[in-house]
Scaffold this active site. Structure first.
Site: not given
Length: 272
Positions: A134, A148, A152
């Protein structure tokens, strides 16, 4: 006893570095990449201990087939490291639908497909360890990385849930949460949105906010990864890097303070 370790995105960065570390100490590695020619040096040096597989993790059927090949070749899969992923840089407003979907396809759905593919094998073994690469940006956020961050955060929620579902099968789940490291994640592997002038000030502030000590040394992550893989009771989460540690600690302290500040309003909203 040596382990069989499946690593996605093994052609460069963390994936290549960790694959080599496992092979060097005697583990067997399934190394997948979009372009397996980048794995030729590992094959030449470690021979049958490494199985290179061409794989695009966005393709669910390809993920299932790759895991099946790995199981047939080595007889088991002890550890899956979902490492494939990339960074999308740009303001939320700048992000196209195609860019947003592609980011989620690789960073989230690729993790989901690989996880689903390996679970029947690990359940049958009554053992296994799924390691999701992660980011500390799955716990806190930075500007110019909205999609992004979101990908995650999704991996975090999926994996925390998964850990509760599979613990009785002898399967462990660990989220690895690095800060920025000097790989090509923010360079050649990154995608940039088309810039809008309105967001130049926030981008400039973001760029100037990263000091010279902000980026970690990739080689320093090898010992922690080996320690996690070898642990009898591995952690659900492991931050990598001092920026990640301090950033998450400070952000959570602020969140708790805000929760307490609005405590009465929150409780009143329950209605009874």
């Amino acid at each position: 006893m040596s382990k069989v370790i499946f690593i996605t995105g093994a052609s460069k960065g963390f994936g290549k570095l960790w694959a080599e570390a496992f092979l060097k100490r005697g583990d067997r590695v399934v190394a997948s990449a979009r372009n397996t020619s980048a794995l030729n040096d590992l094959v030449q040096q470690y021979g049958d201990a490494v199985l290179p597989l061409q794989l695009d993790v966005n393709d669910r059927n390809a993920a299932l087939n790759a895991v099946s090949k790995a199981k047939a070749h080595f007889g088991r899969i002890d550890v899956l490291i979902n490492n494939a992923g990339y960074g999308l840089f740009g303001a939320v407003e700048e992000t196209t639908e195609e860019q947003a979907r592609a980011q989620m396809e690789t960073n989230f759905f690729g993790v989901l497909w690989m996880t689903q593919a390996v679970l029947p094998i690990m359940r049958e073994q009554q053992s296994g360890h799924i390691i999701q690469v992660s980011s500390f940006l799955g716990l806190v956020t930075l500007p110019v990385l909205g999609l992004y961050n979101a990908s995650k955060f999704a991996v975090e929620g999926l994996s925390e849930t998964l850990a509760m579902e599979v613990k009785d099968f002898g399967i462990h789940v660990t989220l690895i949460e690095p800060n920025g490291f000097s790989t090509d994640w923010s360079g050649a592997s990154a995608i940039q949105t088309e810039a809008m002038e309105a967001y130049e000030p926030v981008k400039k502030a973001f760029a100037e906010g990263a000091g010279p000590d902000a980026w970690g040394k990739p080689e320093a992550t090898v010992a922690p990864i080996l320690q996690v893989v070898d642990s009898q009771i591995p952690p659900l989460r492991l931050l990598l890097g001092k920026v990640a540690y301090h950033g998450v600690k400070d952000a959570y302290a602020q969140r708790l303070a805000s929760v307490e500040e609005w405590k009465d309003v929150s409780i009143a909203a329950h209605g009874h």
